[in-house]
Write a protein that holds these residues in place. Structure first.
Motif, PDB file in Angstrom:
ATOM      1  N   GLU A 114       0.872  -1.175   0.000  1.00 43.58           N
ATOM      2  CA  GLU A 114       0.000   0.000   0.000  1.00 43.58           C
ATOM      3  C   GLU A 114       0.908   1.224   0.000  1.00 43.58           C
ATOM      4  O   GLU A 114       1.682   1.435   0.943  1.00 43.58           O
ATOM      5  CB  GLU A 114      -0.905   0.020   1.221  1.00 43.58           C
ATOM      6  N   ILE A 115       0.846   1.988  -1.064  1.00 46.38           N
ATOM      7  CA  ILE A 115       1.742   3.131  -1.209  1.00 46.38           C
ATOM      8  C   ILE A 115       0.928   4.414  -1.367  1.00 46.38           C
ATOM      9  O   ILE A 115      -0.285   4.373  -1.610  1.00 46.38           O
ATOM     10  CB  ILE A 115       2.668   2.949  -2.432  1.00 46.38           C
ATOM     11  N   ILE A 116       1.613   5.534  -1.194  1.00 51.37           N
ATOM     12  CA  ILE A 116       0.996   6.847  -1.424  1.00 51.37           C
ATOM     13  C   ILE A 116       1.385   7.297  -2.827  1.00 51.37           C
ATOM     14  O   ILE A 116       2.568   7.474  -3.134  1.00 51.37           O
ATOM     15  CB  ILE A 116       1.464   7.866  -0.378  1.00 51.37           C
ATOM     16  N   GLY A 117       0.371   7.407  -3.668  1.00 54.40           N
ATOM     17  CA  GLY A 117       0.624   7.752  -5.059  1.00 54.40           C
ATOM     18  C   GLY A 117       0.991   9.220  -5.250  1.00 54.40           C
ATOM     19  O   GLY A 117       1.121   9.997  -4.285  1.00 54.40           O
ATOM     20  N   SER A 118       1.146   9.598  -6.509  1.00 55.53           N
ATOM     21  CA  SER A 118       1.543  10.973  -6.840  1.00 55.53           C
ATOM     22  C   SER A 118       0.505  11.994  -6.427  1.00 55.53           C
ATOM     23  O   SER A 118       0.816  13.139  -6.115  1.00 55.53           O
ATOM     24  CB  SER A 118       1.816  11.078  -8.348  1.00 55.53           C
ATOM     25  N   GLY A 119      -0.749  11.600  -6.405  1.00 52.93           N
ATOM     26  CA  GLY A 119      -1.797  12.536  -6.015  1.00 52.93           C
ATOM     27  C   GLY A 119      -2.058  12.567  -4.531  1.00 52.93           C
ATOM     28  O   GLY A 119      -3.022  13.215  -4.089  1.00 52.93           O
ATOM     29  N   GLY A 120      -1.230  11.831  -3.731  1.00 53.45           N
ATOM     30  CA  GLY A 120      -1.410  11.802  -2.288  1.00 53.45           C
ATOM     31  C   GLY A 120      -2.417  10.785  -1.823  1.00 53.45           C
ATOM     32  O   GLY A 120      -2.712  10.714  -0.624  1.00 53.45           O
ATOM     33  N   GLN A 121      -2.957   9.996  -2.733  1.00 54.26           N
ATOM     34  CA  GLN A 121      -3.929   8.983  -2.365  1.00 54.26           C
ATOM     35  C   GLN A 121      -3.237   7.622  -2.202  1.00 54.26           C
ATOM     36  O   GLN A 121      -2.223   7.334  -2.831  1.00 54.26           O
ATOM     37  CB  GLN A 121      -5.017   8.888  -3.427  1.00 54.26           C
ATOM     38  N   ARG A 122      -3.832   6.798  -1.355  1.00 56.38           N
ATOM     39  CA  ARG A 122      -3.280   5.465  -1.110  1.00 56.38           C
ATOM     40  C   ARG A 122      -3.671   4.521  -2.244  1.00 56.38           C
ATOM     41  O   ARG A 122      -4.816   4.510  -2.681  1.00 56.38           O
ATOM     42  CB  ARG A 122      -3.780   4.908   0.223  1.00 56.38           C
ATOM     43  N   GLU A 123      -2.706   3.729  -2.683  1.00 57.89           N
ATOM     44  CA  GLU A 123      -2.944   2.777  -3.760  1.00 57.89           C
ATOM     45  C   GLU A 123      -2.401   1.397  -3.357  1.00 57.89           C
ATOM     46  O   GLU A 123      -1.418   1.295  -2.625  1.00 57.89           O
ATOM     47  CB  GLU A 123      -2.248   3.223  -5.043  1.00 57.89           C
ATOM     48  N   ILE A 124      -3.060   0.349  -3.833  1.00 62.12           N
ATOM     49  CA  ILE A 124      -2.617  -1.036  -3.612  1.00 62.12           C
ATOM     50  C   ILE A 124      -1.937  -1.521  -4.887  1.00 62.12           C
ATOM     51  O   ILE A 124      -2.516  -1.492  -5.968  1.00 62.12           O
ATOM     52  CB  ILE A 124      -3.792  -1.951  -3.262  1.00 62.12           C
TER      53      ILE A 124
END
Length: 434
Positions: A114-124
């Protein structure tokens, strides 16, 4: 509508496989000089190099047809500079065990992040390693049941007392500890059965302990036997061989549990007591015994062996009477060890076949001696003495009946004498010719 949903699903699929420069997972095998054999431990490290901000993670290993595996310790996270850039590095040690020989494949391993994407949102995202192939050799022929490959093996064999010098009725505990580097608990050998007809054996379940290190799992196996001889005569337990394959030296080896003698120390004392100066009976008894022996020898030389049986019974009766006198003395003094040793000699003559179970007359005494020895003073030796007297009397009567039946079946011989008992004042025996 269906095509639109499929397109949205495709766009939502993690793109980790398309961005190896920021998210990378690989399986790195430890270097080795020779190919592993079937069942041999293969060490490896699962290594992830991530240049993203990770908020959660879960590493997933699937069941494999060709390999068993076990995790070695906790995961390690560290910040490292790789190719001039800072990266978050993940490492997990793992041991693989090939189930068969051949060119086998370790399936891809998946790390869910689970990472923080470029837009600041969490992504799996799912990061997958490449499959790894391992060439596995066949185990030696004829080692199906005994095949035990380990990196190192330690064996200790201890006794809680000298098994060859036990007190009468005492039990002894043998404890064997086996420590194997590179083996799982399922790979450890089965506990051998130490069974002999002259020995009572109690075998508790084995104990297995499993620890992990960076160099492989360490399994500790503990075998325990509680042993007690049935008779006083010493017996020998055969040695036990534990074959294994040393994967460090690449040679077959054998660990050995040495043979051991088990017996009561009083057995030697009893054997020596037969030559002491004090015969244990009075001189009048000795005179009668000597005269009976001489008469039996003379008749035997003349071919008249019919009287030798009464002489043997007389000697046995005198010995039993002497032993029971000593047995009462042991019961009076509550000398449990000597009481049991003498009772065994009365119940099981030297010519008898050694028993495989405890005599019923000694079950109470043996139960206390085999259990808590601190309670041996509370044993009712007089009750046991009465049981022993009844058992010996019953055995003597049965032996006499068998001898009588054997004599009757033979019948009188020509020119022999038949003994006729005449009730009278002086209780004499007269011979009438046939």
């Amino acid at each position: 509508m269906v095509r639109l949903l499929a397109l949205l699903l495709l766009l939502a699929t993690p793109l980790a496989a398309q961005a190896p420069d920021t998210l990378k997972l690989e399986l790195v095998l430890d270097p080795r000089e020779t190919a592993p054999l079937e069942g041999e431990m293969v060490l490896a490290t699962i290594r992830g190099t991530y240049r993203e901000t990770i908020t959660n993670e879960d590493l997933k290993l699937r069941r494999m047809t060709d390999f068993d595996w076990t995790r070695l310790g906790q995961d390690a996270w560290s910040d490292q500079r790789i190719d001039g850039r800072t990266a978050r590095v993940f490492e997990r040690r793992i041991a693989f065990y090939p189930k068969r020989a051949g060119n086998l494949e370790v399936l891809p391993i998946v790390h869910e992040l689970e990472i923080i994407g470029s837009g600041g949102q969490r992504e799996i995202v799912l990061v997958r390693s490449d499959p790894v192939r391992i060439e596995v050799g066949e185990k030696p022929a004829g080692t199906d049941q005994s095949w035990f490959p380990v990196r190192a093996l330690e064996v200790s064999d201890t006794w809680d007392a000298d098994p060859a010098q036990l007190e009468d009725g005492q039990s002894v505990t043998r404890r064997v500890v086996i420590r194997a580097l590179g083996a799982t608990p399922e790979m450890m050998p089965q506990q051998p059965a130490l069974r002999e007809p002259w020995l009572i054996t109690f075998t508790p379940p084995d104990e297995r302990d499993f620890q992990v290190t960076a160099q492989g799992p360490v399994t500790t196996l503990v075998w325990v036997w509680k042993l007690r001889p049935i008779t006083g005569e010493p017996g020998v337990l055969s040695q036990v061989s534990l074959p294994y394959f040393d994967t460090t030296s690449r040679t077959a080896k054998t660990a050995t549990l040495p043979s051991a003698t088990i017996g009561y120390a009083s057995f030697a004392d009893n054997a020596a007591s037969g030559w002491r100066g004090d015969p244990g009976v009075g001189w009048p008894h000795l005179a009668v015994l000597g005269a009976s022996a001489v008469a039996a020898v003379i008749l035997e030389l003349r071919g008249r062996s019919g009287v030798s049986a009464p002489a043997a019974r007389l000697r046995r009766w005198m010995r039993i009477r002497r032993d029971f006198r000593h047995l009462r003395g042991h019961a009076r003094r509550k000398d449990v060890s000597r009481f049991r040793a003498l009772a065994v000699r009365l119940l099981f003559p030297p010519a008898a076949t050694p028993p495989t179970t405890t005599h019923p007359a000694l079950q109470t005494v043996d139960a206390m001696l085999f259990g808590d020895r601190s309670e041996s003073q509370n044993i009712d030796l007089w009750s046991a003495l009465r049981d022993i007297e009844r058992a010996v009397g019953r055995s003597t009567r049965q032996a006499g009946e068998r001898a009588g039946r054997a004599g009757a079946s033979k019948g009188p011989r020509p020119n022999s004498f038949r003994s006729v008992h005449i009730s009278g004042k002086d209780d004499t025996t007269r011979g009438n010719s046939v």
